[in-house]
Motif scaffolding. Sequence first.
Motif, PDB file in Angstrom:
ATOM      1  N   PRO A 178       0.890  -1.217   0.064  1.00 33.30           N
ATOM      2  CA  PRO A 178      -0.108   0.031  -0.082  1.00 33.30           C
ATOM      3  C   PRO A 178       0.950   1.405  -0.065  1.00 33.30           C
ATOM      4  O   PRO A 178       2.103   1.184   0.482  1.00 33.30           O
ATOM      5  N   PRO A 179       0.287   2.398  -0.402  1.00 36.19           N
ATOM      6  CA  PRO A 179       0.982   3.731  -0.184  1.00 36.19           C
ATOM      7  C   PRO A 179       1.448   3.732   1.290  1.00 36.19           C
ATOM      8  O   PRO A 179       0.639   3.691   2.168  1.00 36.19           O
ATOM      9  N   SER A 210       3.814   2.440   2.734  1.00 35.48           N
ATOM     10  CA  SER A 210       4.431   1.295   3.089  1.00 35.48           C
ATOM     11  C   SER A 210       6.056   1.774   2.672  1.00 35.48           C
ATOM     12  O   SER A 210       6.342   2.671   1.922  1.00 35.48           O
ATOM     13  N   ARG A 241       6.701  -6.326   4.540  1.00 34.10           N
ATOM     14  CA  ARG A 241       5.579  -6.273   5.459  1.00 34.10           C
ATOM     15  C   ARG A 241       5.816  -6.367   6.798  1.00 34.10           C
ATOM     16  O   ARG A 241       5.170  -5.643   7.777  1.00 34.10           O
TER      17      ARG A 241
END
Length: 139
Positions: free
Chosen positions: A31-32, A34, A112
């Motif tokens: 996602p933006p 990150s 992540r």
Amino acid sequence: MTESDLRLLEERLSITLPRAYRATMLHYPLPPGSCGPEDMLLDTVEELLELNMDGLAIDGVPSPFFIGSDRGEECYFLDASRADSPVYVYQLEIGKHRVLDATMAQYIDRIRRDDAEVAADEAAAEMRHLNRKWWEFWK
């Protein structure tokens, strides 16, 4: 990224991108906000071209393709001569490289985990701020 973006990268850098990288970039998993698109897995043609224009030679890697960095001491790259390249880390200070993750999927998992760690640190800092003792408000 689109297929035409990937072809442009291949043409400009005279390489063939590894299959897992192509698949990842066509369906960008991060996602933006990150650390992926900002650092570890750049998601724009312009940034990738800029990162790869120096043509850094790395012993034992015929065709390094840099995909990101930590904005400091490490750069992350693939070997574009391999259809299924592991993700390598190049340590700028010592000029050495090693396999960081065996697959692109493992590398995405690493990003992540890093994002989750940053979020947890930020949440803990906010809790410390909210739970300050009355005498700490003047600090």
